[in-house]
Design a protein around this motif. Structure first.
Motif, PDB file in Angstrom:
ATOM      1  N   ASP A 185       0.849  -1.184   0.000  1.00  0.00           N
ATOM      2  CA  ASP A 185       0.000   0.000   0.000  1.00  0.00           C
ATOM      3  C   ASP A 185       0.892   1.244   0.000  1.00  0.00           C
ATOM      4  OD1 ASP A 185      -2.264   1.525  -0.026  1.00  0.00           O
ATOM      5  OD2 ASP A 185      -2.719   1.300   2.108  1.00  0.00           O
ATOM      6  N   PHE A 186       0.432   2.306  -0.671  1.00  0.00           N
ATOM      7  CA  PHE A 186       1.173   3.561  -0.666  1.00  0.00           C
ATOM      8  C   PHE A 186       0.989   4.242   0.690  1.00  0.00           C
ATOM      9  CE2 PHE A 186       0.054   3.095  -5.262  1.00  0.00           C
ATOM     10  CZ  PHE A 186       1.344   2.869  -5.702  1.00  0.00           C
ATOM     11  N   VAL A 187       2.062   4.729   1.247  1.00  0.00           N
ATOM     12  CA  VAL A 187       2.025   5.349   2.570  1.00  0.00           C
ATOM     13  C   VAL A 187       2.328   6.840   2.495  1.00  0.00           C
ATOM     14  CG1 VAL A 187       3.062   5.378   4.867  1.00  0.00           C
ATOM     15  CG2 VAL A 187       2.699   3.191   3.695  1.00  0.00           C
ATOM     16  N   VAL A 188       3.452   7.187   1.866  1.00  0.00           N
ATOM     17  CA  VAL A 188       3.937   8.565   1.903  1.00  0.00           C
ATOM     18  C   VAL A 188       3.012   9.502   1.135  1.00  0.00           C
ATOM     19  CG1 VAL A 188       5.879  10.097   1.412  1.00  0.00           C
ATOM     20  CG2 VAL A 188       6.301   7.728   2.121  1.00  0.00           C
ATOM     21  N   ARG A 189       2.759   9.194  -0.111  1.00  0.00           N
ATOM     22  CA  ARG A 189       1.993  10.117  -0.941  1.00  0.00           C
ATOM     23  C   ARG A 189       0.516  10.169  -0.544  1.00  0.00           C
ATOM     24  NH1 ARG A 189       3.475  10.644  -7.096  1.00  0.00           N
ATOM     25  NH2 ARG A 189       1.891  12.225  -6.699  1.00  0.00           N
ATOM     26  N   THR A 190      -0.034   9.059  -0.074  1.00  0.00           N
ATOM     27  CA  THR A 190      -1.413   9.108   0.393  1.00  0.00           C
ATOM     28  C   THR A 190      -1.531   9.940   1.671  1.00  0.00           C
ATOM     29  OG1 THR A 190      -1.061   6.984   1.530  1.00  0.00           O
ATOM     30  CG2 THR A 190      -2.092   6.919  -0.642  1.00  0.00           C
ATOM     31  N   THR A 191      -0.508   9.879   2.528  1.00  0.00           N
ATOM     32  CA  THR A 191      -0.520  10.694   3.748  1.00  0.00           C
ATOM     33  C   THR A 191      -0.438  12.172   3.401  1.00  0.00           C
ATOM     34  OG1 THR A 191       0.545   8.924   5.013  1.00  0.00           O
ATOM     35  CG2 THR A 191       0.660  11.156   5.918  1.00  0.00           C
ATOM     36  N   TYR A 192       0.493  12.526   2.514  1.00  0.00           N
ATOM     37  CA  TYR A 192       0.591  13.923   2.086  1.00  0.00           C
ATOM     38  C   TYR A 192      -0.683  14.358   1.359  1.00  0.00           C
ATOM     39  CZ  TYR A 192       5.468  14.883   3.269  1.00  0.00           C
ATOM     40  OH  TYR A 192       6.644  15.134   3.943  1.00  0.00           O
ATOM     41  N   GLY A 193      -1.299  13.436   0.614  1.00  0.00           N
ATOM     42  CA  GLY A 193      -2.525  13.766  -0.107  1.00  0.00           C
ATOM     43  C   GLY A 193      -3.666  14.119   0.823  1.00  0.00           C
ATOM     44  N   LYS A 194      -3.735  13.463   1.978  1.00  0.00           N
ATOM     45  CA  LYS A 194      -4.781  13.767   2.953  1.00  0.00           C
ATOM     46  C   LYS A 194      -4.582  15.146   3.569  1.00  0.00           C
ATOM     47  CE  LYS A 194      -5.522   8.908   4.172  1.00  0.00           C
ATOM     48  NZ  LYS A 194      -5.377   7.871   5.236  1.00  0.00           N
ATOM     49  N   ILE A 195      -3.330  15.582   3.626  1.00  0.00           N
ATOM     50  CA  ILE A 195      -3.028  16.880   4.240  1.00  0.00           C
ATOM     51  C   ILE A 195      -3.133  18.014   3.231  1.00  0.00           C
ATOM     52  CG2 ILE A 195      -1.262  18.222   5.444  1.00  0.00           C
ATOM     53  CD1 ILE A 195      -0.124  15.560   6.476  1.00  0.00           C
TER      54      ILE A 195
END
Length: 455
Positions: free
Chosen positions: A163-173
């Motif tokens: 699963d993508f972690v970094v870009r999905t986290t930044y995407g939520k922010i």
């Protein structure tokens, strides 16, 4: 220099006088602008961005623009001498704006082309102004170990965790980034998961694309193997480079293999004095010409078939065939962001996985020819310096030149964009500066690189 940093670098020769040790700030001060730009590649994903006058500014592009004062001042005050490669890069960037002005009008064309110009010129000239000695180059990569390792660990976690972690986290922010078609927004970018090699996922980490992330990490392996950096920073740097494997791309795997081949070949050559890198280079060129003439489909088709996904290899073959047709029809100004002519039933995607072919299609042949010529001049000049030098600095410069060669080789099957374009241009800029060094003949007949800054 702080004791912790000094212990990781090659020991200097003994001198008659003991100078006062500079502090950590004094050591980092000449390279901090480039160091800050490169840290932004690994810490801030493309989701961290804003737009000004229609130009999209990811964090690294905004930082490259803000730091332009550094290299402009360096060239303006004569601290860095303009060389042929600099003029070629300037010519390429200028033609980008001319091409887009031709397609979209002067005002709109300059605005739409400014993003790629900042990525290209900003990173290249910042590297030229910051890295002017082998010691500065060595320090740069010493201080890059933490963000490189972090990005590598993130790719490992994503690949194994599927699963993508970094870009999905930044995407939520910060919100998800937009997808583009024909140079215009066409919705929200979908991060598509792909699985290979027994179920591992192609990791992306903080990068714009899995392959680009993998190549960014693997490009550092030769540097850490040859830099003279010692102890745990060297081992962690090599580990970070290996984690580029989790892009699960044939390009990244080939990059790692080429790094080892070039590294061990250089070690073996010192025991065979009659064979030089010039002779090996000539052999490679002749072999490439022979394969191009004798094989079915030529050298390019052989290269693009070496992929983990046969379907991807087929698409790359079609891209080269129809991409070259597009360049032939529009040689001077390219086609801008327009879709190139191709059979949509065989090649539905408009992406072009070949760096210089893509720039030729978009801007016309002047841009790729100028850039390729600049790199050739830089690598020949740096190769000459390497052939005359000895010791740790010579090995470091060989690692830089060989790493740039692997990135150029990879450009046959990948297009550098986003942070990877700045990374690629920074490598070219660093190699250009190192190619201006001079070697000093020693009484025993050996030669060492002078430690004065490149002019």
């Amino acid at each position: 220099m702080s004791l912790a940093v000094a212990d990781r670098l090659p020991k200097p020769a003994a001198t008659m006088q003991v100078a006062a040790k500079p502090g950590l700030f004094d050591v980092v001060r000449p390279i901090w602008p480039l160091l800050a730009l490169m840290w932004s590649f690994f810490l801030l994903a493309p989701e961290v961005r804003f737009a000004v006058m229609g130009v999209n500014f990811p964090a690294y592009r905004a930082l490259a623009l803000l730091l332009s004062w550094h290299w402009i001042s360096a060239f303006r005050h004569g601290r860095v001498r303009v060389i042929t490669a600099d003029w070629l890069v300037l010519a390429a960037c200028s033609w980008m704006l001319v091409s887009f002005s031709y397609h979209y009008g002067v005002g709109t064309g300059i605005v739409r082309g400014m993003g790629v110009v900042v990525d290209t010129a900003g990173a290249y000239f910042l590297a030229r102004s910051c890295i002017r000695t082998p010691a500065q180059l060595r320090l740069l990569f010493l201080f890059l170990v933490p963000p490189l390792l972090l990005a590598g660990i993130e790719m490992l976690i994503e690949s194994v965790g599927k699963d993508f972690v970094v870009r999905t986290t930044y995407g939520k922010i910060f919100g998800r980034v937009s997808a583009y078609s024909g140079g215009a927004e066409s919705g929200v970018l979908d991060l598509r998961k792909e699985f290979r090699l027994g179920g591992l996922m192609r990791a992306m980490g903080p990068f714009s694309h899995p392959i680009l992330g993998g190549l960014t990490l693997t490009s550092t392996l030769l540097i850490f193997l040859t830099s003279g950096i010692r102890s745990w920073p060297k081992y962690l740097g090599c580990l970070a480079a290996f984690m580029g494997f989790f892009a699960l791309s044939s390009a990244t795997i080939l990059s790692l293999l080429m790094a080892f081949v070039l590294f061990f070949a250089d070690k073996i050559l010192k025991y065979i004095p009659k064979i030089s890198w010039w002779l090996i280079s000539a052999f490679i060129i002749l072999a490439g010409i022979f394969v191009e003439l004798a094989s079915k489909g030529g050298l390019v088709n052989i290269l693009i078939r070496q992929t983990l996904d046969p379907q991807t290899g087929y698409y790359r073959k079609m891209i080269w065939e129809w991409g070259l047709r597009s360049v032939g029809k529009h040689p001077w100004f390219g086609i801008g962001y327009a879709e190139y002519e191709r059979p949509l039933n065989l090649l539905p995607s408009g992406s072009v996985d070949a760096n210089f072919l893509a720039s030729g299609m978009v801007f016309g042949v002047i841009v790729p020819l100028a850039m390729i010529l600049a790199v050739i001049i830089i690598q020949i000049r740096l190769g000459y310096i390497i052939g005359k030098g000895r010791g740790p600095d010579r090995h470091l410069l060989f690692g830089l030149n060989a790493a740039l060669f692997t990135m150029m080789f990879s450009s046959m099957t990948v297009t550098y964009f986003g942070e990877s374009r700045l990374w690629f241009m920074a490598f070219i800029g660093m190699a250009a500066s190192m190619g201006q060094l001079k070697f000093v003949r020693q009484p025993n007949g050996d030669a060492r690189l002078d430690d004065k800054p490149a002019p």
